[in-house]
Design a protein around this motif. Structure first.
Motif, PDB file in Angstrom:
ATOM      1  N   SER A  41     -63.744  33.495  19.021  1.00  0.00           N
ATOM      2  CA  SER A  41     -64.870  32.709  19.523  1.00  0.00           C
ATOM      3  C   SER A  41     -64.944  31.388  18.783  1.00  0.00           C
ATOM      4  O   SER A  41     -64.600  31.301  17.612  1.00  0.00           O
ATOM      5  CB  SER A  41     -66.177  33.480  19.343  1.00  0.00           C
ATOM      6  OG  SER A  41     -66.388  33.760  17.993  1.00  0.00           O
ATOM      7  N   VAL A  69     -70.432  29.417  21.152  1.00  0.00           N
ATOM      8  CA  VAL A  69     -70.007  29.377  22.546  1.00  0.00           C
ATOM      9  C   VAL A  69     -68.518  29.681  22.609  1.00  0.00           C
ATOM     10  O   VAL A  69     -67.785  29.471  21.655  1.00  0.00           O
ATOM     11  CB  VAL A  69     -70.286  28.007  23.207  1.00  0.00           C
ATOM     12  CG1 VAL A  69     -71.766  27.717  23.241  1.00  0.00           C
ATOM     13  CG2 VAL A  69     -69.522  26.906  22.485  1.00  0.00           C
ATOM     14  N   ASP A  70     -68.097  30.197  23.713  1.00  0.00           N
ATOM     15  CA  ASP A  70     -66.679  30.488  23.894  1.00  0.00           C
ATOM     16  C   ASP A  70     -66.377  30.382  25.381  1.00  0.00           C
ATOM     17  O   ASP A  70     -66.581  31.329  26.126  1.00  0.00           O
ATOM     18  CB  ASP A  70     -66.353  31.884  23.367  1.00  0.00           C
ATOM     19  CG  ASP A  70     -64.865  32.176  23.395  1.00  0.00           C
ATOM     20  OD1 ASP A  70     -64.102  31.267  23.786  1.00  0.00           O
ATOM     21  OD2 ASP A  70     -64.458  33.293  23.045  1.00  0.00           O
ATOM     22  N   ASP A  71     -65.901  29.221  25.802  1.00  0.00           N
ATOM     23  CA  ASP A  71     -65.643  29.010  27.221  1.00  0.00           C
ATOM     24  C   ASP A  71     -64.152  29.062  27.532  1.00  0.00           C
ATOM     25  O   ASP A  71     -63.725  28.632  28.608  1.00  0.00           O
ATOM     26  CB  ASP A  71     -66.240  27.684  27.696  1.00  0.00           C
ATOM     27  CG  ASP A  71     -65.708  26.482  26.904  1.00  0.00           C
ATOM     28  OD1 ASP A  71     -64.855  26.687  26.016  1.00  0.00           O
ATOM     29  OD2 ASP A  71     -66.156  25.354  27.179  1.00  0.00           O
ATOM     30  N   PHE A  72     -63.353  29.588  26.607  1.00  0.00           N
ATOM     31  CA  PHE A  72     -61.918  29.695  26.845  1.00  0.00           C
ATOM     32  C   PHE A  72     -61.664  30.752  27.914  1.00  0.00           C
ATOM     33  O   PHE A  72     -62.287  31.811  27.922  1.00  0.00           O
ATOM     34  CB  PHE A  72     -61.193  30.074  25.554  1.00  0.00           C
ATOM     35  CG  PHE A  72     -59.695  30.093  25.698  1.00  0.00           C
ATOM     36  CD1 PHE A  72     -58.974  28.913  25.701  1.00  0.00           C
ATOM     37  CD2 PHE A  72     -59.003  31.296  25.841  1.00  0.00           C
ATOM     38  CE1 PHE A  72     -57.595  28.914  25.838  1.00  0.00           C
ATOM     39  CE2 PHE A  72     -57.635  31.312  25.978  1.00  0.00           C
ATOM     40  CZ  PHE A  72     -56.916  30.120  25.981  1.00  0.00           C
ATOM     41  N   ASP A  73     -60.727  30.481  28.807  1.00  0.00           N
ATOM     42  CA  ASP A  73     -60.427  31.392  29.913  1.00  0.00           C
ATOM     43  C   ASP A  73     -59.346  32.385  29.480  1.00  0.00           C
ATOM     44  O   ASP A  73     -58.156  32.168  29.677  1.00  0.00           O
ATOM     45  CB  ASP A  73     -59.962  30.605  31.135  1.00  0.00           C
ATOM     46  CG  ASP A  73     -59.940  31.459  32.408  1.00  0.00           C
ATOM     47  OD1 ASP A  73     -59.849  32.698  32.279  1.00  0.00           O
ATOM     48  OD2 ASP A  73     -60.005  30.884  33.504  1.00  0.00           O
ATOM     49  N   TYR A  74     -59.767  33.484  28.876  1.00  0.00           N
ATOM     50  CA  TYR A  74     -58.833  34.488  28.368  1.00  0.00           C
ATOM     51  C   TYR A  74     -58.078  35.193  29.498  1.00  0.00           C
ATOM     52  O   TYR A  74     -56.915  35.563  29.336  1.00  0.00           O
ATOM     53  CB  TYR A  74     -59.573  35.522  27.517  1.00  0.00           C
ATOM     54  CG  TYR A  74     -60.135  34.945  26.245  1.00  0.00           C
ATOM     55  CD1 TYR A  74     -59.323  34.734  25.135  1.00  0.00           C
ATOM     56  CD2 TYR A  74     -61.479  34.581  26.161  1.00  0.00           C
ATOM     57  CE1 TYR A  74     -59.829  34.187  23.976  1.00  0.00           C
ATOM     58  CE2 TYR A  74     -61.990  34.028  25.002  1.00  0.00           C
ATOM     59  CZ  TYR A  74     -61.163  33.838  23.915  1.00  0.00           C
ATOM     60  OH  TYR A  74     -61.671  33.276  22.762  1.00  0.00           O
TER      61      TYR A  74
END
Length: 288
Positions: free
Chosen positions: A14, A28-33
Motif C-alpha cells: 500500500s 491510499v492504494d490505487d494500483f491495479d493489482y
C-alpha cells in the motif's frame, strides 16, 4: 474477527501519501493489482516458452532446437492474495526423498534453504544473480509470498553432517517462477525493479514441522480461526497482534499455553463453555 491487513514480505504494497499541511496522513492504494497479475502471467508464460531447464548443469537456458520449453514441464499453483488471483509456476528437479517423512512445509513453517535469485528482464532474457545464500533459516510467513507458497511443493532432506560442514541430502530442489505481486510488488527492492517478475533456484534442506512462533502449544498454521489458510490476519482479542504471535490470544490474563484443562499439551482441544461449546477456551475470554 478483526482482519490484520496482509502484506507481502520485504515490502509494503500500500502507498501512504502524506499531506504537506498539518492534516493527518491518508493511506491510499490505487494500483491495479488485477491488471498487473495478467501482465505478470503473460511475461512468465512467454519466458517459460523461450527457455528450458538444462539438467546437465541444473540451469535455466534460452531455448534451442530439440529442447522442451519450460512451459511444458513446469507445474502451476493458483494463489489468491488480497482477493486477487495469481499464478505461480515451479519446476521440480526433485520433490525430495527424505528417509524420515515429515511431509511438506506449510506457509507458516520455518525452513532451512539454499537459494539463488535472478530477475526476468525480458521474456527472452534474464539478469545476473541479485541474491544468493548457501544455507539460511527463514519462516515462510516472513518472506515474499512466492516463497511462502512455492516451498510448500517440496520436502526437506536428511542431515548427514558428521565432522565437517553442515550437509543435507535428498531434499527438494527446483525453480520458482514468481509474478511481481508475489515478489517485490510495485515498489521493487534493490536492483529488482517495480513490477518485475523473478525466479529462484531453491534447495529445501530441512524444515520445522508445525512451527509454533509464540510457543503457546498450537502450531502457527492452526492459529487460523477464520479458516482462510492465512493465520496472519487472525487477531481474536483485537490487540493488533496476530494470534500466532500472541501468547494470550483472548486477552483474558491467562496464557494460551496454560488454557489446557485436559492436560494433553494442546489448548485447541479444550472447550468448556456450555454456552459456546465449539469455541476453544484459549479463544474465549469468558473461560480462563
Amino acid at each position: 474477527m478483526n482482519k490484520i491487513k496482509s502484506i507481502f514480505a520485504f515490502t509494503i504494497i500500500s502507498i501512504v501519501l502524506y499531506s504537506c499541511s498539518n492534516t493527518s496522513s491518508v493511506a491510499v492504494d490505487d494500483f491495479d493489482y488485477e491488471a498487473q497479475s495478467l501482465i505478470d502471467n503473460d511475461t512468465l508464460v512467454l519466458f517459460l516458452k523461450n527457455h528450458y531447464f538444462d539438467t546437465s548443469v541444473d540451469s535455466v537456458k534460452a531455448i534451442v532446437a530439440g529442447q522442451t520449453p519450460l512451459y511444458e514441464t513446469v507445474r502451476t499453483m493458483d494463489i489468491t492474495e488480497n482477493d486477487i488471483d495469481y499464478k505461480l509456476y515451479y519446476y521440480v528437479n526433485s520433490e525430495g526423498t527424505p528417509s524420515i517423512e515429515k511431509g511438506y512445509p506449510t506457509v507458516m513453517d520455518s525452513v532451512f534453504v539454499k537459494y539463488s535469485g535472478q530477475r526476468i528482464v525480458a521474456t527472452d532474457s534474464i539478469s545476473t544473480v541479485f541474491d544468493a545464500n548457501d544455507g539460511v533459516w527463514f519462516t515462510l510467513n516472513g518472506v515474499i509470498r512466492g516463497w511462502s507458497h512455492g516451498f510448500t511443493n517440496f520436502k526437506g532432506g536428511d542431515n548427514v553432517t558428521e565432522n565437517g560442514p553442515i550437509t543435507y541430502e535428498n531434499g527438494g530442489k527446483g525453480v520458482l517462477f514468481i509474478p511481481s505481486s508475489l515478489g517485490y510488488g510495485n515498489i521493487g527492492s534493490g536492483s529488482i525493479l517495480a513490477n518485475e517478475s523473478i525466479f529462484f533456484y531453491i534447495d529445501l534442506f530441512d524444515f520445522v514441522k508445525d512451527t509454533d512462533h509464540d510457543n503457546d502449544g498450537i502450531p502457527s498454521i492452526m492459529e487460523d480461526p477464520d479458516g482462510n489458510g492465512d493465520p496472519r490476519d487472525d487477531d481474536t482479542d483485537l490487540d493488533g497482534v496476530a494470534n500466532y504471535f500472541d501468547a494470550d490470544d483472548d486477552n483474558d490474563g491467562v496464557s494460551t499455553i496454560n488454557e489446557d484443562a485436559n492436560g494433553d499439551g494442546n489448548p485447541a482441544n479444550d472447550r468448556n463453555d456450555p454456552n459456546n461449546p465449539d469455541l476453544a477456551d484459549y479463544l474465549n475470554p469468558d473461560i480462563n
